[in-house]
Design a protein around this motif. Sequence first.
Motif, PDB file in Angstrom:
ATOM      1  N   LYS A 185       7.749  35.124 -20.392  1.00 25.88           N
ATOM      2  CA  LYS A 185       6.723  34.965 -19.362  1.00 25.88           C
ATOM      3  C   LYS A 185       6.384  36.304 -18.711  1.00 25.88           C
ATOM      4  N   ALA A 186       7.392  37.141 -18.547  1.00 21.35           N
ATOM      5  CA  ALA A 186       7.151  38.456 -17.952  1.00 21.35           C
ATOM      6  C   ALA A 186       6.270  39.312 -18.851  1.00 21.35           C
ATOM      7  N   VAL A 187       6.550  39.287 -20.158  1.00 19.31           N
ATOM      8  CA  VAL A 187       5.723  40.035 -21.110  1.00 19.31           C
ATOM      9  C   VAL A 187       4.294  39.504 -21.082  1.00 19.31           C
ATOM     10  N   GLU A 188       4.160  38.178 -21.049  1.00 26.31           N
ATOM     11  CA  GLU A 188       2.830  37.569 -20.997  1.00 26.31           C
ATOM     12  C   GLU A 188       2.091  37.975 -19.724  1.00 26.31           C
ATOM     13  N   LEU A 189       2.803  37.999 -18.603  1.00 28.43           N
ATOM     14  CA  LEU A 189       2.198  38.395 -17.330  1.00 28.43           C
ATOM     15  C   LEU A 189       1.674  39.817 -17.385  1.00 28.43           C
ATOM     16  N   PHE A 190       2.495  40.743 -17.864  1.00 29.35           N
ATOM     17  CA  PHE A 190       2.094  42.145 -17.924  1.00 29.35           C
ATOM     18  C   PHE A 190       0.924  42.331 -18.883  1.00 29.35           C
ATOM     19  N   ASN A 191       0.957  41.638 -20.000  1.00 29.21           N
ATOM     20  CA  ASN A 191      -0.134  41.757 -20.966  1.00 29.21           C
ATOM     21  C   ASN A 191      -1.441  41.230 -20.389  1.00 29.21           C
ATOM     22  N   LYS A 192      -1.363  40.113 -19.654  1.00 30.78           N
ATOM     23  CA  LYS A 192      -2.573  39.544 -19.054  1.00 30.78           C
ATOM     24  C   LYS A 192      -3.150  40.495 -18.008  1.00 30.78           C
ATOM     25  N   ILE A 193      -2.290  41.125 -17.225  1.00 33.83           N
ATOM     26  CA  ILE A 193      -2.767  42.088 -16.225  1.00 33.83           C
ATOM     27  C   ILE A 193      -3.493  43.243 -16.914  1.00 33.83           C
ATOM     28  N   LYS A 194      -2.928  43.732 -18.010  1.00 31.99           N
ATOM     29  CA  LYS A 194      -3.565  44.828 -18.747  1.00 31.99           C
ATOM     30  C   LYS A 194      -4.932  44.405 -19.271  1.00 31.99           C
ATOM     31  N   GLN A 195      -5.002  43.194 -19.804  1.00 29.46           N
ATOM     32  CA  GLN A 195      -6.273  42.709 -20.338  1.00 29.46           C
ATOM     33  C   GLN A 195      -7.334  42.610 -19.247  1.00 29.46           C
ATOM     34  N   GLU A 196      -6.935  42.140 -18.078  1.00 27.57           N
ATOM     35  CA  GLU A 196      -7.892  42.004 -16.982  1.00 27.57           C
ATOM     36  C   GLU A 196      -8.306  43.358 -16.420  1.00 27.57           C
ATOM     37  N   ILE A 197      -7.403  44.320 -16.419  1.00 23.88           N
ATOM     38  CA  ILE A 197      -7.770  45.676 -15.994  1.00 23.88           C
ATOM     39  C   ILE A 197      -8.790  46.253 -16.956  1.00 23.88           C
ATOM     40  N   ALA A 198      -8.585  46.022 -18.248  1.00 24.03           N
ATOM     41  CA  ALA A 198      -9.546  46.484 -19.242  1.00 24.03           C
ATOM     42  C   ALA A 198     -10.898  45.813 -19.047  1.00 24.03           C
ATOM     43  N   LYS A 199     -10.870  44.539 -18.714  1.00 21.60           N
ATOM     44  CA  LYS A 199     -12.103  43.760 -18.569  1.00 21.60           C
ATOM     45  C   LYS A 199     -12.844  44.093 -17.281  1.00 21.60           C
ATOM     46  N   GLN A 200     -12.099  44.202 -16.172  1.00 21.32           N
ATOM     47  CA  GLN A 200     -12.740  44.343 -14.869  1.00 21.32           C
ATOM     48  C   GLN A 200     -12.879  45.789 -14.401  1.00 21.32           C
ATOM     49  N   ASN A 201     -12.076  46.696 -14.989  1.00 24.21           N
ATOM     50  CA  ASN A 201     -12.137  48.108 -14.622  1.00 24.21           C
ATOM     51  C   ASN A 201     -12.096  48.310 -13.107  1.00 24.21           C
ATOM     52  N   PRO A 202     -11.006  47.908 -12.459  1.00 20.43           N
ATOM     53  CA  PRO A 202     -10.928  48.001 -10.996  1.00 20.43           C
ATOM     54  C   PRO A 202     -11.007  49.448 -10.513  1.00 20.43           C
ATOM     55  N   LYS A 203     -11.658  49.625  -9.366  1.00 20.38           N
ATOM     56  CA  LYS A 203     -11.857  50.963  -8.812  1.00 20.38           C
ATOM     57  C   LYS A 203     -10.976  51.244  -7.597  1.00 20.38           C
ATOM     58  N   THR A 204     -10.411  50.203  -7.012  1.00 23.45           N
ATOM     59  CA  THR A 204      -9.620  50.378  -5.797  1.00 23.45           C
ATOM     60  C   THR A 204      -8.290  49.643  -5.919  1.00 23.45           C
ATOM     61  N   THR A 205      -7.380  49.969  -5.004  1.00 23.76           N
ATOM     62  CA  THR A 205      -6.084  49.294  -4.959  1.00 23.76           C
ATOM     63  C   THR A 205      -6.261  47.811  -4.675  1.00 23.76           C
TER      64      THR A 205
END
Length: 288
Positions: A185-205
């Motif tokens: 579950k931890a690996v899945e969580l980290f992978n999902k966060i990476k995917q969403e960062i790639a998708k959303q390209n956040p600019k702020t904290t």
Amino acid sequence: MYKKFFSMFLLLFLFVANFTISSFADVAVGDSIISFGADLSESEKDSIFKEFNPPENVQEIVTTNAEEHKYLGGVVPASKIGNFAISSVMITYTEKGRGLKVDTSDKITYITDESYINALITAGVEDADIKVTSPRNASGTAALTGIMKAYEVSSGEVIDDSIKKAANEEMIRTVEIGEVIGNDKAVELFNKIKQEIAKQNPKTTEEVRDIIINIVNNYNINLTDEQIEQLVSLFDKMRSLDIDWNRVSNQIEDIGNKATEFLSSEEGKGFLENLRLFFKALLEWLTP
């Protein structure tokens, strides 16, 4: 039961999955380098050398406890780093497109195979077979530091210290959260966060925090405020680094696709059937 089978298979698949990521440097296929923990005795070093069974032209370096503290201090509990560097690693370069394969011995008690892989992907390492071991129980932090150092020495390329530290921290946070919610579950969580960062390209904290909180809530994962803030801090730092997030996201997706394809194949069906029979026999053996 089949969900458990799939989860276990996915973990096994991560150990041997092929990752196609940005090239480090041109090195010859078959070249090997060993990073020995600097505090090994000569007999322990000889034993590890035999276990690795390297080619005749293998390059050798050492990784010190001071180097562990330099790159892991403040991220890994001091008790896990300890005062001695004994875990060791051998890297053998493979053909382009082969990907990463990590094999850790049962003497490595803290860092997991998939955590090594996740950190190596973040650092931009590709196409290699990696063996990690120790003469006695060890956390594996010297080997982690040694992996990065060995790649720099053998490839002639330098991994930016900020990426190196972020990759190390990612690994440790995965292990820590895995102890709470389970490693898969931890690996899945980290992978999902990476995917969403790639998708959303956040600019702020705050945008990073929103991504993490939404994923944690959607997956119904129970984390403390401190753990969430640790994730925010980590991925906010990673957001500003020279990391190809689209590449990382594509590799995560590719792993899932290959796993699904495998399980649909005759070979995959045979794998599941053998796994089912194994657990059936194990339960019968355990049942009075």
